[in-house]
Design a protein around this motif. Structure first.
Motif, mmCIF file in Angstrom:
data_model
loop_
_atom_site.group_PDB
_atom_site.id
_atom_site.type_symbol
_atom_site.label_atom_id
_atom_site.label_comp_id
_atom_site.label_asym_id
_atom_site.label_seq_id
_atom_site.Cartn_x
_atom_site.Cartn_y
_atom_site.Cartn_z
ATOM 1 N N LEU A 1 -3.818 4.525 -0.383
ATOM 2 C CA LEU A 1 -4.735 4.943 0.665
ATOM 3 C C LEU A 1 -5.482 6.180 0.179
ATOM 4 O O LEU A 1 -5.159 6.732 -0.877
ATOM 5 N N LEU B 1 -8.828 3.826 4.180
ATOM 6 C CA LEU B 1 -8.298 2.638 3.519
ATOM 7 C C LEU B 1 -8.334 2.809 2.002
ATOM 8 O O LEU B 1 -9.033 3.676 1.479
ATOM 9 N N THR C 1 -6.355 -1.601 6.607
ATOM 10 C CA THR C 1 -6.116 -1.972 5.211
ATOM 11 C C THR C 1 -6.018 -3.480 5.012
ATOM 12 O O THR C 1 -6.642 -4.046 4.108
ATOM 13 N N ASP D 1 0.847 -1.189 0.000
ATOM 14 C CA ASP D 1 0.000 0.000 0.000
ATOM 15 C C ASP D 1 0.884 1.241 0.000
ATOM 16 O O ASP D 1 2.104 1.152 0.165
#
Length: 283
Positions: A29, A62, A95, A9
């Motif tokens: 994100l 998220l 996440t 991420d």
């Protein structure tokens, strides 16, 4: 034959060149303002986030469900049989849980979600190492087995100019704040084995905090050689000064510096300076 994808991420803080070289996919994100939402690193930069702080401090969230779903669809379309998600600490973000839920909707690709129990480059290093293992021909099961061991070799330590944003964002963890701010006490913050923030040490004032950061690095270098990253949040000059102070220390195998992602900057405010270490055991 296994075809393994590695994804992470946008809190990983890996540079675009590393993502591209090793084929690491990234889930952005979200950075949320009252009138607009942006994909972290894709649609907004850290500098823009800091510049807008006086007008509005955004929230973060998220990765979008549609982005996670599209990632799996793309991997399936490209013939991947396995996927490993190397993600931000579950103690700091939901996440990993969200990705697990979406992964269940794509049983055609076997997925392993790995909680790094960390963030920034301490997360990114773990994703990069996973990608290197894929390149070396390691199997899905071998990489799954290796990741928890490698997780123990990385740590990140940093100090902030203010704890205001960490408190506002609800990410304060085991770091105590408001009284210390009044006394100009600067905590040196890290992430513990549970994946939440805690105070490693305290300093009176910024200069002493930087010196304690360097002392922590020296403690690591006394034990083994390390790869080192100096990370900053809107504090490039300060990061460069830290680099100058540590560049000739014995035991540093490589030394880089860069800025943290916009989403991390929302929770730290401008002025973060940190050091991430990867201990190279046996060298």
């Amino acid at each position: 034959m296994e075809k393994i994808a590695i994804f992470t991420d946008s809190a990983c803080d890996l540079r675009d060149k590393d993502l591209e070289e090793y084929g690491i996919r990234i889930l952005p994100l979200q950075i949320i303002y009252k009138d607009a939402t942006y994909r972290d690193r894709v649609e907004i930069s850290a500098d823009t986030v800091y510049e807008n702080f006086e007008k509005e401090v955004p929230k973060t969230s998220l990765p979008k469900g549609v982005d996670i779903d599209q990632l799996f669809k793309d991997l399936v379309a490209e013939g991947y049989t396995h996927a490993i998600g190397v993600l931000i600490s579950g103690g700091l973000s939901g996440t990993a849980n969200s990705v697990k839920l979406v992964a269940q909707e794509h049983p055609e690709i076997e997925t392993f979600i790995f909680d790094t129990l960390n963030l920034s480059m301490a997360e990114g290093i773990q994703a990069l190492n996973a990608a290197k293992m894929v390149r070396e021909g390691k199997s899905f099961s071998e990489i799954k087995e290796a990741l928890p061991k490698q997780r123990k070799t990385v740590d990140t330590y940093y100090c902030l100019s203010t704890l205001e944003y960490l408190i506002k964002g609800g990410r304060i963890g085991k770091v105590s704040g408001t009284i210390g701010q009044m006394l100009n006490i600067k905590p040196i913050i890290s992430v513990n084995e549970e994946g939440v923030y805690y105070t490693v040490d305290k300093a009176r004032g910024t200069n002493q905090a930087y010196s304690k950061l360097i002392d922590i690095l020296k403690d690591n270098l006394e034990k083994t050689k390390c790869r080192v990253w100096v990370m900053h949040g809107g504090a490039k000059k300060e990061a460069q000064k830290i680099v100058e102070r540590i560049k000739d220390l014995p035991g540093i195998l490589s030394l880089e510096y860069d800025q943290i992602s916009p989403a991390l900057g929302v929770h730290t405010g401008k002025g973060l300076v940190g050091i991430c270490v990867e201990r190279i055991i046996g060298k």
